[in-house]
Structures are given as C-alpha cells and as structure tokens.
Scaffold this motif. Structure first.
Motif, PDB file in Angstrom:
ATOM      1  N   PHE A   1       5.926  10.947  -6.840  1.00 43.92           N
ATOM      2  CA  PHE A   1       5.728   9.585  -6.320  1.00 43.92           C
ATOM      3  C   PHE A   1       6.898   9.144  -5.449  1.00 43.92           C
ATOM      4  O   PHE A   1       6.780   8.189  -4.694  1.00 43.92           O
ATOM      5  CB  PHE A   1       5.517   8.593  -7.480  1.00 43.92           C
ATOM      6  CG  PHE A   1       6.699   8.457  -8.388  1.00 43.92           C
ATOM      7  CD1 PHE A   1       7.731   7.593  -8.087  1.00 43.92           C
ATOM      8  CD2 PHE A   1       6.780   9.209  -9.558  1.00 43.92           C
ATOM      9  CE1 PHE A   1       8.836   7.477  -8.925  1.00 43.92           C
ATOM     10  CE2 PHE A   1       7.875   9.103 -10.396  1.00 43.92           C
ATOM     11  CZ  PHE A   1       8.908   8.230 -10.080  1.00 43.92           C
ATOM     12  N   ASP A   2       8.027   9.855  -5.531  1.00 42.48           N
ATOM     13  CA  ASP A   2       9.176   9.471  -4.691  1.00 42.48           C
ATOM     14  C   ASP A   2       8.977   9.847  -3.222  1.00 42.48           C
ATOM     15  O   ASP A   2       9.798   9.513  -2.374  1.00 42.48           O
ATOM     16  CB  ASP A   2      10.476  10.072  -5.245  1.00 42.48           C
ATOM     17  CG  ASP A   2      10.457  11.587  -5.296  1.00 42.48           C
ATOM     18  OD1 ASP A   2       9.366  12.194  -5.138  1.00 42.48           O
ATOM     19  OD2 ASP A   2      11.535  12.186  -5.503  1.00 42.48           O
ATOM     20  N   MET A   3       7.862  10.557  -2.917  1.00 38.69           N
ATOM     21  CA  MET A   3       7.524  10.816  -1.511  1.00 38.69           C
ATOM     22  C   MET A   3       6.925   9.553  -0.881  1.00 38.69           C
ATOM     23  O   MET A   3       6.686   9.493   0.316  1.00 38.69           O
ATOM     24  CB  MET A   3       6.506  11.954  -1.399  1.00 38.69           C
ATOM     25  CG  MET A   3       7.030  13.314  -1.810  1.00 38.69           C
ATOM     26  SD  MET A   3       8.216  13.985  -0.645  1.00 38.69           S
ATOM     27  CE  MET A   3       7.117  14.572   0.634  1.00 38.69           C
ATOM     28  N   ILE A   4       6.620   8.568  -1.745  1.00 40.37           N
ATOM     29  CA  ILE A   4       6.040   7.317  -1.242  1.00 40.37           C
ATOM     30  C   ILE A   4       7.167   6.365  -0.894  1.00 40.37           C
ATOM     31  O   ILE A   4       7.915   5.938  -1.784  1.00 40.37           O
ATOM     32  CB  ILE A   4       5.121   6.671  -2.313  1.00 40.37           C
ATOM     33  CG1 ILE A   4       3.989   7.631  -2.685  1.00 40.37           C
ATOM     34  CG2 ILE A   4       4.583   5.326  -1.835  1.00 40.37           C
ATOM     35  CD1 ILE A   4       3.163   7.189  -3.890  1.00 40.37           C
ATOM     36  N   TYR A   5       7.366   6.112   0.381  1.00 38.40           N
ATOM     37  CA  TYR A   5       8.317   5.079   0.797  1.00 38.40           C
ATOM     38  C   TYR A   5       7.861   4.455   2.106  1.00 38.40           C
ATOM     39  O   TYR A   5       6.949   4.974   2.755  1.00 38.40           O
ATOM     40  CB  TYR A   5       9.767   5.559   0.827  1.00 38.40           C
ATOM     41  CG  TYR A   5      10.077   6.910   1.430  1.00 38.40           C
ATOM     42  CD1 TYR A   5      10.171   8.049   0.649  1.00 38.40           C
ATOM     43  CD2 TYR A   5      10.342   7.036   2.783  1.00 38.40           C
ATOM     44  CE1 TYR A   5      10.503   9.280   1.186  1.00 38.40           C
ATOM     45  CE2 TYR A   5      10.690   8.269   3.330  1.00 38.40           C
ATOM     46  CZ  TYR A   5      10.760   9.386   2.521  1.00 38.40           C
ATOM     47  OH  TYR A   5      11.094  10.608   3.073  1.00 38.40           O
ATOM     48  N   HIS A   6       8.517   3.347   2.462  1.00 41.51           N
ATOM     49  CA  HIS A   6       7.986   2.528   3.567  1.00 41.51           C
ATOM     50  C   HIS A   6       7.867   3.291   4.886  1.00 41.51           C
ATOM     51  O   HIS A   6       7.009   2.990   5.701  1.00 41.51           O
ATOM     52  CB  HIS A   6       8.868   1.286   3.763  1.00 41.51           C
ATOM     53  CG  HIS A   6       8.985   0.464   2.518  1.00 41.51           C
ATOM     54  ND1 HIS A   6       9.959   0.705   1.566  1.00 41.51           N
ATOM     55  CD2 HIS A   6       8.242  -0.564   2.051  1.00 41.51           C
ATOM     56  CE1 HIS A   6       9.809  -0.149   0.569  1.00 41.51           C
ATOM     57  NE2 HIS A   6       8.779  -0.932   0.835  1.00 41.51           N
ATOM     58  N   GLU A   7       8.754   4.294   5.081  1.00 38.20           N
ATOM     59  CA  GLU A   7       8.678   5.080   6.321  1.00 38.20           C
ATOM     60  C   GLU A   7       7.388   5.882   6.378  1.00 38.20           C
ATOM     61  O   GLU A   7       6.898   6.205   7.451  1.00 38.20           O
ATOM     62  CB  GLU A   7       9.820   6.101   6.352  1.00 38.20           C
ATOM     63  CG  GLU A   7      11.108   5.564   6.829  1.00 38.20           C
ATOM     64  CD  GLU A   7      12.186   6.643   6.779  1.00 38.20           C
ATOM     65  OE1 GLU A   7      11.888   7.829   7.014  1.00 38.20           O
ATOM     66  OE2 GLU A   7      13.330   6.284   6.488  1.00 38.20           O
ATOM     67  N   HIS A   8       6.913   6.284   5.207  1.00 34.63           N
ATOM     68  CA  HIS A   8       5.696   7.106   5.151  1.00 34.63           C
ATOM     69  C   HIS A   8       4.482   6.201   5.051  1.00 34.63           C
ATOM     70  O   HIS A   8       4.106   5.765   3.975  1.00 34.63           O
ATOM     71  CB  HIS A   8       5.751   8.049   3.937  1.00 34.63           C
ATOM     72  CG  HIS A   8       6.747   9.151   4.087  1.00 34.63           C
ATOM     73  ND1 HIS A   8       7.143   9.968   3.071  1.00 34.63           N
ATOM     74  CD2 HIS A   8       7.431   9.572   5.186  1.00 34.63           C
ATOM     75  CE1 HIS A   8       8.020  10.845   3.524  1.00 34.63           C
ATOM     76  NE2 HIS A   8       8.223  10.622   4.798  1.00 34.63           N
ATOM     77  N   LEU A   9       3.873   5.954   6.193  1.00 39.40           N
ATOM     78  CA  LEU A   9       2.739   5.031   6.231  1.00 39.40           C
ATOM     79  C   LEU A   9       1.454   5.723   5.794  1.00 39.40           C
ATOM     80  O   LEU A   9       0.534   5.100   5.324  1.00 39.40           O
ATOM     81  CB  LEU A   9       2.559   4.502   7.652  1.00 39.40           C
ATOM     82  CG  LEU A   9       3.805   3.791   8.194  1.00 39.40           C
ATOM     83  CD1 LEU A   9       3.679   3.545   9.674  1.00 39.40           C
ATOM     84  CD2 LEU A   9       4.011   2.494   7.458  1.00 39.40           C
TER      85      LEU A   9
END
Ligand code: JHZ
Length: 386
Positions: free
Chosen positions: A190-198
């Motif tokens: 889940f840490d692949m989910i961040y604001h840069e990754h739309l």
C-alpha cells in the motif's frame, strides 16, 4: 477502494526544525466501468515535481536495469546514431546515458530543475519542461519515445499520450514502464499509493487509454523484482499485432487483479499496518535500536499510515545526498548517510526500500553476520537474519 486518510506528500522532505508537513487526502477509487484504479483528489503538479529528490542512479539495481533496457531496445529497433531517443521524465539521465554508450542520440525532458541539471552536467541534453503538445510541435519526429514510471504521475493521460503519438514516427515505438497493479495488490504494498501516483495500472485500462491516442499495446515484458513488479509496455502507432505475452498477462490480470482482489487488499491493509506497528513496538520494548533502511517516497506513506515515528526509528539511512539532512515528512524521522549509520548501527533495520531487498541484503552482509536483522514489511511483516 481504500481511504488512506490525509497524508503528507511523499517526496516533500522537511528541513530540520519545521513543524508539521501539510497533509492531503489520499483516497483510491476503483472504476466499475473500465477497472482503472486511480486517485480523484489531485495535488497541483508544481507542488510535487519542481524540486525532486528521487534519483534513478541511487541504486545499482535500477542503473543495471536501465542499461539492459537500452541494450534490448537498441537491438529491437536497430537504432543507430541517426536515431533520437526521447525520454520523458528523464530524471538524472541514467537511461539516456545507457543509449549514448550505444551510440544513439538522445534528448531528455525533465521538469524538475535540480534533477535536470544533474543530467545536463553528466552530458545528457535535457529540456527542463513538461511534455505537452506545444513542446512536441517544436520537436523532430523520433523512432523511440520512452517514459518510465511516468504514466502513473500524469494528470491528463489523454493529452500526454496524444503528445507521444505526435512525436513518434510511424515506424517508431513508445516504450514505458509502470508498476503493475496486480503486484501491488498481491504484495500488499500500500506504500506504492501516494499523491504523485494518480493511476495504478492494469493492462486492460492501459491498452484502452493507449488506444484512444492511436497507440496499440503490442508487446509486454514483466520484471517482478523492479519496484515490486513492473511491466514494460511496447506501443506502436502503426501495428496492432499483439504478442502472446499481452494475451497471457491480460488473462492472468483478469484472474488476479479484479474488483474482489482490490477489495481484499483494502481489507488487509489496516491489519498489516497494525501488525507491523505491534512488531516494532515489541522490539522497542525489548530495548532494541531500530532504524529505517532507505528513505524512498514509499517510506513517508508507510510510516505515516502505520504511525511509526521517532519513538520507534532513530533515523533512516539513504544513499541520496539530496535527501540526507532532511526529515521524512509528517513523522520527522531524520535521514542520514550510510556512513553515519555505520557509526551508530541499529539492532534492526526496517527495510523501507523493500524493492531492493536482494541488493541491500547482499550489501549488508557484514551487518547481518554481526547479528543485525532486517524487518521486511511486505507481503507480511517478517524478520530476516543471516
Ligand atoms: P525507490 C520511485 O519511488 C520514484 P521511491 C517514483 N515516484 C516512482 O514512481 C517509483 O519509484 C516507482 C535508497 N537506497 O527506488 C535510494 C539506499 O539508501 O524505492 C532511494 O532514496 N540504499 C518516480 O522513492 C531509496 O532507497 C540502497 O542500497 O519509492 C529507494 O527509492 C538502495 C538500493 C537504495 O523509489
């Protein structure tokens, strides 16, 4: 699909003494029509990409991966000095240098000034711009456009891909890499989910989006150990002959990464976060010293979401000079150099750069041989010793 709460921007590292990082909602949506997984709350791109701290060359794994990439693509397209490779989001020029070593001409497009300067100093011609139609109109048509770990960052995919189609020659190829959503779901990462990754790409929505720009996803290669699972796509403006790999992987994705898999993932994530926090708190109670290994963008999400702060981690060690001396946003964990870490080694390293597990465990053999241990967070928290 999952509401991660409000979290700081993953790569917006803080300076010592700064109080609290601004947090933005991080909510992931699953589209029932096209199966695309994406964010809906967009942070203005200038807040994320003007000054960037990620350098592709920071790991041996990625440098070698991009060297092999240049080799196979040069051969596949039979590129010569007369051809130009256009790399969008060219970062510090790691991939383009590999093409230059093979005698191919290159041009990088990189909006982050500080990172583009590093590329230029290293001899890679680079335009410090966003890639859009206005820019493309002034560019020569090319045989190869590459964009690695860029598509997930793009707000308007339709315009971006139309721009790719605009600069590609009919006999050219668009080659790109994206983390494969099936692996994010399977690894619980889940840490692949961040604001840069739309966007979190599956092959089906990817092929559909490319198709709207007149590009066919004709071939795929799969790299399970790059960023936790990466697909390299080959899209053509003139052929629509699909390789068998595209069919096989799409069928696999349909089985493994459907709506129910996404739903299971979203139910597992809070449980995993709890068990990681409990494990680290337990070690701390036993008097163990713990530090982070690596300060990737992912670390900001993992630590903030799990509530792992300075009470647990003494520091995070990272090889990137741009990151050293800063703090991981939100949790305020200081980032130090590996040299500093060696003078104050912990008992346990939390492997924040878990995607380089093999490279790091090999590099830290001495630490492990002396009784040091790693806590690996994914797919489930695990302690690794020598
Ligand atoms: P790493 C990047 O995310 C950036 P990040 C980007 N946003 C993206 O889309 C994804 O990749 C896919 C350090 N390190 O590559 C170097 C050590 O300290 O996992 C890096 O700072 N020692 C474009 O930031 C970090 O760890 C080592 O031995 O999550 C790894 O960052 C090694 C191997 C790395 O990417």
């Amino acid at each position: 699909m999952i509401d991660m709460g409000s979290l700081p921007l993953a790569n917006r590292l803080e300076n010592p003494g700064s109080t609290s990082a601004k947090a933005y909602p991080l909510v992931v949506y699953y589209c029932h029509n096209c199966a695309l997984i994406q964010l809906a709350d967009l942070v203005p791109r200038n807040e994320m990409f003007t000054d960037y701290v990620y350098l592709t060359s920071a790991s041996k794994t990625m440098t070698e991966h991009f060297d092999r990439y240049a080799e196979t693509v040069t051969q596949r397209l039979d590129l010569t000095t007369k051809d130009i490779v256009l790399d969008v989001g060219s970062n510090d020029g790691t991939l383009l240098k590999a093409f230059q070593r093979r005698g191919v001409s290159v041009l990088g497009i990189e909006p982050a000034q500080n990172v583009a300067s590093i590329a230029k100093e290293g001899g890679v011609p680079t335009l410090t711009e966003y890639f859009d139609l206005k820019l493309a109109k002034n560019l020569e048509k090319v045989r190869l456009v590459t964009a690695n770990n860029i598509l997930s960052h793009v707000g308007n995919l339709r315009d971006f891909l139309a721009t790719v189609a605009e600069v590609l020659r009919p006999d050219g190829l668009f080659v790109f890499e994206v983390p494969w959503v099936a692996d994010v779901l399977r690894n619980n990462s889940f840490d692949m989910i961040y604001h840069e990754h739309l966007t979190y790409f599956g092959l089906k929505p990817l092929a559909r989006t490319l198709g709207k720009a007149g590009l066919s996803l004709v071939d795929l290669e799969y790299y399970p150990s790059i960023h936790g699972g990466t697909v390299r796509g080959f899209a053509s403006p003139s052929s629509d002959e699909l390789s068998s790999v595209v069919r096989e992987m799409s069928a696999r994705e349909e089985r493994e990464a459907d709506f129910w898999a996404a739903k299971d993932f979203s139910e597992r994530v809070p449980k995993l976060a709890n068990s990681l926090r409990r494990m680290l708190r337990g070690l701390k109670k036993e008097g163990k010293r713990i530090a982070g290994y690596g300060a990737p963008a992912k670390a900001s999400i993992l630590l903030n979401y799990c509530g792992i702060g300075r009470d647990i981690l003494d520091y995070a060690s990272d090889t990137t000079p741009l990151k050293q001396g800063k703090l991981i946003p939100g949790v305020g964990v200081p980032i130090v150099s590996p040299q500093f870490a060696r003078t104050k080694p912990p008992d346990y390293y939390l492997l924040l750069a878990w995607n380089f597990r093999e490279e790091i465990l090999a590099k830290e053999k001495e630490f492990l041989d002396k009784g040091g241990r790693f806590v690996v967070p994914f797919p489930n928290p695990e302690i690794v010793d020598s």
